[in-house]
Design a protein around this motif. Structure first.
Motif: not given
Length: 324
Positions: A104-113, A142-152
């Motif tokens: 569905e997307l692959e991109g950067t974290v723009t807002a941490e949880t 554990e995820l921070a802004v600018d991490n690149v994540v793939e989401v399904s």
């Protein structure tokens, strides 16, 4: 090895059910016999397990994000796939002719949880539940802004993406990396050549078009936007815009086993799952109290057949999570 893989998959299912506890999340228990289509997350390997069915994939055509895949090692547990093939009379085994995965997307974290359940990626709200599988990390914190994540995953009635799997690809964005997201075109501005997907402004002023044919860009279309540049605040400069189907289309008579989110709810006899219209009849079986738990944004599994109007007539309905 096959027997061992089946045992591992069964243990995984038991552990997942044990983990969900009071959230009343459930796993699929089997499929409909005959030739058909199954859509859902991968729950195990050995062949490939989807919706409780073990599919042999030795002769299947495998694809990942539109490109050929060489084997099951290119897929991950939790990734949402579409499987075409046959299911044996036991409802537990089958043979796949096609297995297709598309993120569905692959991109950067723009807002941490802030709540341990949801996170912002590419300006989109991504929600998780007890069945979401993480790869490369163990919890959203554990995820921070600018991490690149793939989401399904699949989208709910408010267009929030419920992740079935999330994979950490890079600790930080590297220049030239292709990032991408899918969604509905909103607030199209043909003068400034921009539109919104969720909370992200897409600038298509220099983009090329793919699979539009004679169609032109319009509000409500489901598209994929790709970029090779870092986001500029909440702005994505696209190099390609591709027109896609918002949901899978099925032929008249197709047997379908569909796992997803209730995206429209009129009644237990009239609703949609992943935007696919579903109706129930007097003979539809509601498993585990599914009739009373069925509602907008419930995570469900539906089995049935597509009629001449393109509607899925359900033989069975089960609710896997009514509370997210």
């Amino acid at each position: 090895m096959k027997i061992r893989a089946m045992v591992v998959s069964m243990l995984l299912a038991v552990l997942l059910v044990a983990c969900v506890g009071s959230n009343s999340l459930q796993l699929a228990t089997g499929g409909i016999g005959g030739t058909g289509i199954a859509s859902g997350p991968i729950t195990g390997f050995g062949s490939i397990f989807v919706n409780g069915v073990e599919y042999e994939i030795d002769t299947a055509t495998l694809t990942r994000n539109g490109h050929p895949a060489t084997g099951q090692n290119e897929y991950r547990i939790g990734e949402y796939v579409v499987v075409k093939g046959t299911v044996n009379a036991d409802g537990l085994t089958g043979t796949a002719t096609e297995v297709a995965f598309s993120n569905e997307l692959e991109g950067t974290v723009t807002a941490e949880t802030t709540d341990g359940v949801s996170i912002g990626i590419m300006g989109q709200v991504i929600r998780t539940n007890a069945l979401t599988v993480f790869h490369g990390f163990t919890q959203l914190a554990e995820l921070a802004v600018d991490n690149v994540v793939e989401v399904s995953g699949v989208r709910d009635g408010q267009d929030v993406l419920l992740a079935t799997s999330m994979t950490l690809k890079q600790l930080r964005y590297e220049p030239g990396t292709v990032t991408e997201l899918k969604g509905l075109v909103r607030q199209l501005d043909a003068v400034n050549k921009t539109f919104l997907i969720g909370g992200l402004l897409v600038d298509y002023s220099t983009a090329v078009w793919k699979d539009f044919g004679a169609a032109t860009l319009a509000n409500g279309q489901y598209v994929e936007a790709k970029t090779r540049q870092v986001l500029q605040g909440n702005r994505l400069l696209a190099y390609e815009i591709e027109l896609e189907n918002e949901y899978d289309r099925y032929d008249n008579g197709a047997k379908v086993e569909l796992e997803g989110v209730v995206t429209r709810f009129v009644s237990i006899a009239d609703f949609s799952v992943n935007r696919q219209a579903v109706v129930t009849t007097a003979t539809t079986e509601f498993e585990d109290g599914a009739a009373s738990a069925l509602r907008l944004n419930a995570l469900v599994e539906v089995e049935g057949q597509i009629n001449a109007q393109g509607i899925l007539v359900a033989d069975e309905v089960s609710v896997k999570d009514a509370g997210f």
